[in-house]
Design a protein around this motif. Structure first.
Motif, PDB file in Angstrom:
ATOM      1  N   ASN A  67       0.858  -1.168   0.000  1.00  0.00           N
ATOM      2  CA  ASN A  67       0.000   0.000   0.000  1.00  0.00           C
ATOM      3  C   ASN A  67       0.899   1.223   0.000  1.00  0.00           C
ATOM      4  OD1 ASN A  67      -2.345   1.673   0.537  1.00  0.00           O
ATOM      5  ND2 ASN A  67      -3.248  -0.122   1.523  1.00  0.00           N
ATOM      6  N   ARG A  96       3.145   0.336   9.046  1.00  0.00           N
ATOM      7  CA  ARG A  96       1.683   0.456   9.094  1.00  0.00           C
ATOM      8  C   ARG A  96       1.260   1.907   9.285  1.00  0.00           C
ATOM      9  NH1 ARG A  96      -1.184  -4.086   9.745  1.00  0.00           N
ATOM     10  NH2 ARG A  96      -0.132  -5.961  10.432  1.00  0.00           N
ATOM     11  N   ARG A 100      -3.737  -0.268   8.467  1.00  0.00           N
ATOM     12  CA  ARG A 100      -3.381  -0.507   7.063  1.00  0.00           C
ATOM     13  C   ARG A 100      -1.908  -0.882   6.943  1.00  0.00           C
ATOM     14  NH1 ARG A 100      -3.982   4.593   4.905  1.00  0.00           N
ATOM     15  NH2 ARG A 100      -2.020   4.762   3.801  1.00  0.00           N
ATOM     16  N   ILE A 102       1.394  -1.215   5.110  1.00  0.00           N
ATOM     17  CA  ILE A 102       2.002  -0.480   4.010  1.00  0.00           C
ATOM     18  C   ILE A 102       3.095  -1.322   3.343  1.00  0.00           C
ATOM     19  CG2 ILE A 102       3.299   1.597   3.385  1.00  0.00           C
ATOM     20  CD1 ILE A 102       0.379   2.115   4.311  1.00  0.00           C
TER      21      ILE A 102
END
Length: 132
Positions: A67, A96, A100, A102
């Motif tokens: 991400n 993170r 989420r 990353i």
């Protein structure tokens, strides 16, 4: 191993690329900040580690990007120490933003003598501080 150290930093605008996310090469800079803070928390200021006759160099780094962190987000870098060998140390960083994920990866360090940069076994004091 001991409780996982986590370092938090805020993404700066200059660290983002044209897509508006953190440029992928920046994550190794973030990792470097986090490993320095891990050492400070567990052992003391990095300068003192070097004065005691120890330093670490990166021998191998692998990151997997899942991400993108964005400008002004708070990025948490978890630094679990996965392995403490005789002259090596492996950390599995996890990046993170909130819940989420990353990025994650594996970074292998080698302990060296700061004067010669030759491999040097980690001291019992360092091992204890990093494992406990």
């Amino acid at each position: 191993m001991s409780e996982t150290f986590v370092h938090r930093l805020r993404v700066r605008y200059s660290e983002c690329d044209q897509q508006g996310v953190v440029f992928n090469g920046q994550y190794l800079f973030y990792y470097d900040v986090a490993v320095t803070e891990l050492m400070r928390a567990r052992i003391g200021p990095y300068r003192e580690i070097v004065e005691r006759g120890f330093d670490i160099v990166v021998a191998e780094a692998r990151l997997r990007f899942l991400n993108g962190a964005r400008f002004d987000e708070e990025l948490d870098i978890a630094m679990p120490i996965h392995h403490l060998g005789t002259t090596s140390m492996i950390i599995h960083p996890v990046f993170r933003v909130g819940d989420r994920m990353i990025a994650d990866g594996e970074v292998r360090h080698v302990w060296v003598d700061p004067a010669t940069l030759k491999k040097k076994p980690m001291s019992d004091e360092l091992r204890l501080a990093l494992s406990g």
